[in-house]
Structures are given as structure tokens and as C-alpha cells.
Design an enzyme around this catalytic site. Sequence first.
Site, PDB file in Angstrom:
ATOM      1  N   ASP A  14      30.111   4.550  24.944  1.00  0.00           N
ATOM      2  CA  ASP A  14      28.717   4.122  24.949  1.00  0.00           C
ATOM      3  C   ASP A  14      28.676   2.660  25.369  1.00  0.00           C
ATOM      4  O   ASP A  14      29.632   1.900  25.141  1.00  0.00           O
ATOM      5  CB  ASP A  14      28.118   4.267  23.551  1.00  0.00           C
ATOM      6  N   ASP A  48      28.653   8.625  28.156  1.00  0.00           N
ATOM      7  CA  ASP A  48      28.273   9.092  26.821  1.00  0.00           C
ATOM      8  C   ASP A  48      26.881   8.525  26.534  1.00  0.00           C
ATOM      9  O   ASP A  48      25.969   8.701  27.310  1.00  0.00           O
ATOM     10  CB  ASP A  48      29.316   8.662  25.803  1.00  0.00           C
ATOM     11  N   ASP A  85      24.696   3.642  20.373  1.00  0.00           N
ATOM     12  CA  ASP A  85      24.997   4.461  19.203  1.00  0.00           C
ATOM     13  C   ASP A  85      24.906   3.604  17.948  1.00  0.00           C
ATOM     14  O   ASP A  85      25.441   2.481  17.914  1.00  0.00           O
ATOM     15  CB  ASP A  85      26.403   5.060  19.305  1.00  0.00           C
ATOM     16  N   ARG A 115      17.592  12.264  23.173  1.00  0.00           N
ATOM     17  CA  ARG A 115      18.050  11.265  22.200  1.00  0.00           C
ATOM     18  C   ARG A 115      17.354   9.919  22.392  1.00  0.00           C
ATOM     19  O   ARG A 115      18.002   8.908  22.647  1.00  0.00           O
ATOM     20  CB  ARG A 115      19.564  11.082  22.261  1.00  0.00           C
TER      21      ARG A 115
END
Length: 444
Positions: free
Chosen positions: A218, A257, A261, A314
Site C-alpha cells: 500500500d 494493493d 491502510d 473500499r
Amino acid sequence: MRRAATAGGAGIALALVCALAAPVPGLAAERHGEHDPARAVLPEGDGWGSAEGGVTGGSAADRDHVYTVSTREELARALADDPGEPRIIKVTGTIDANTAPDGTPLTCDDYATDGYSLDAYLAAYDPGVWGDAEPSGPLEEARVASAARQAERVLLQVGSHTTLIGVGDDARLLGARLDVRGVENVIVRNLTFEDTFDCFPQWDPTDGDTGNWNSEYDSLVLYGAERVWVDHSTFTDGRRPDADQPEYFGRLFQQHDGQLDIVRGTDLVTVSWNEFTEHDKTILLGNSDGASADDRGRLRTTFHHNLFHNVNERAPRVRYGQVDVYNNHFRQDAGARYGYSWGIGIEAALVAEYNAFTLPRGPEGTTPDRVLHRWTPGTSVTEDGNWVNARPVDLLGAYNAANPDAPLGDDVGWTPELRPRVDHPLLVPVLIRAHAGAGQPLWR
């Protein structure tokens, strides 16, 4: 302060004129050199990051701990110097993480070792040859070893009491992953995170019904971190959009990815005035249903005045945390992949209010019921005051009508209080267009 974002047509027009005409707080002072954005702190009352001590980053750094960096090696040294001391790191120009210590650019071929090649990997683990077991053996071991060599270059650890800030309008981290792990009091501002890519994705035939490619890295990871402010930055796949990637074994060869996060007990985070663009799996809060020991009672995060443009899913996907999502703009272009925006997972307590959505219209457009997605065992969301294509829409009602077998309740049991301003959803796209993302004046 929490203010309802409602007004009649005349009131909205007046508010729009005032919003565009009025000076942005602090901007005039900054332009005259009266305020150094590198020493800015998160204002009081600005989201969850401002609770329990707030975020000051490296604002107290002495002159010996103010660094200006323009290469990967300079950045790594500045991050590692005098652990625990407040520091300000100013990034100028483009820093490419995939470079050797002498600055020579590195390609995926430079990292490959022990006989790894993508062609050989595809031949070995083709489901028609290998079957549905997880990859193992020499080529998988070679992939792991090759990935470890790339990780040595692209992973950069950020310590406590750090401000990492871009200088000017072109500061960029290319291919880098910033790891804010087990530390506290960090500010990240005015940076473009571009193309954080994995040279060596793993094929997992057990992921989903038909298998998937999974990647690492990420752009920004908050892992067991506390009190973090992410502001006026841009996250993009840039030169390597997912849409341009090939398919192998019938699935997208996914080299990216997430963009951000927030996991493993991270707490007290404010994410404000950023752009998240052209990406698949964008923001994850809580990376496992089984992480309750770390995450329950934590992951408290606020998202406000961010742009989410052509992101597939997301935005965010939530487990456990009390998460406040207000005054953001979610914009999808015709033809862009779109799964959902808000994912409701185990014990998620998401409040989503006064956001603006711009969705494609027409027979192949995006309907409002797709904004929400329930992940078992998600139960509820507090949703109110959101507008779609310049009209108020009951997003929860639309979702429940389209998903009668998996309904969501309407009350997560808490009310956000840490909101310094709440703008009408009609104003949100205008304000975000003028002020969000890297390269904009840092007015706080």
C-alpha cells in the site's frame, strides 16, 4: 461543532458565492510567510486525530532535525536519524523508491533472483497444470526471494513525532510504501503517492471462486499507530493504471494493493483534503474479522473533504472502528469500474453524512443502491444528508430496497462531534476541486 447541511435554493446559492469569495482560513498569512506549513499541527476539533492530545508531528523539531530530501537515500537517512526526536522532512521533486543506493533506476528484472521469471511462474502455476492448490516449490520460493529484494528498497519506516511534507506543487513519492508502524504523532502532507507497485504478485487459486492475483505495498500503511494526520495529498496509480494491466488465468494481474491502510489497532486518525484516484482497493480499516483483540474500540478515523475519483471499492471498507465520513466527493466517470464506496464489515460503526456523489447516468450508469455494500456480519450504518447528482438521496433506503435479504440497520450508536465545519453537499465538489490534493496551498 456539528451543523446540519440543509438550505433552500436561495440559501445554497448564497453559500456558494460566500464559499468562493471568502478567503480560505490562514491562506493569506501563509502566502506572506507568516506561517510555516511544515510546522503546522492538526487544529483542535478536527476529526478523531484531534482527540486525546492531537497531532503535532515534528512541529517541535530543532534546526538539526529539519531535512530537505530529493533522493531515496536521503529520505531513508532522514527517517532513520535520531529515533524519537521530533523531525521535519521536506520532500522536493520526485523520489523514486525503486533505485539503487547510487540512484540508478531498478526494474523488476533487477530484483528477480533464483531463476524467477513471470513466464516461468505462469507456466508452472497455470490452474490447468497445477490445479487449485496454493503455489509451492522452487518457483514460488524464487518469487518470495525476489519480492524480498524489492521490499528492501520500497519500504520506508516512519518514526514517531515526524512531519513529512512536500515542498511546492510537484513533490512525489514514486513506487514507495511509507510504513507508520507502532509509532505515534505523525503528519503526512502535500505529497503525491504514485504507482506503489509489486513486481511479484502471487497467484492464489483459493481466493474467491476462480482465484486472484494478490500484491503487496500500500502507498501508506498505518499499523498499530496512534494520532496521525494525512492531509492535502494525492494517491494515484499514475503511469500504471489497473485498467491497463493484462489478465492471466482469467483474472486481472493486480500489481497494486491499497492506497491507504489503517489496521492492527491504529487509532485517532484524521484524513482530510486528499485525492484518491484511479484505483481498485482504496482504503481498508481493519484487515481481518479475527483482529478484534487489536481493533475493537480503536480504528477511530475521520474522513472529510476528500475526493474519491474512479475508485472501484473500499472508500472506505470498515471493520470495528467508529468512522466518520462527511463532506467528501465520490466521482465516477462513465465506463470506470465501480463496485461500491462504503463497505460495512464486522462491528463497523460508520457514520456517513453530507457527502456528494457524481455518478454516471443512463441505462449503463451507476445506481445509488450500489454505494453501500454489506460484508457479513456487518449490521448497521448511520447515513443521512447525502446527495447524488445534485439531489438528496436516501442511500441506505436504496441499498435496503435492492438487498432485502441482507439489510442494514440505520443507527451505529454514536454521534460525531469533532467536525470543525460541515458544508452543504452541493458546495462540496466545488470546495474540493479548489483545495484538495497535493500542490494546493496548505491553509492550516
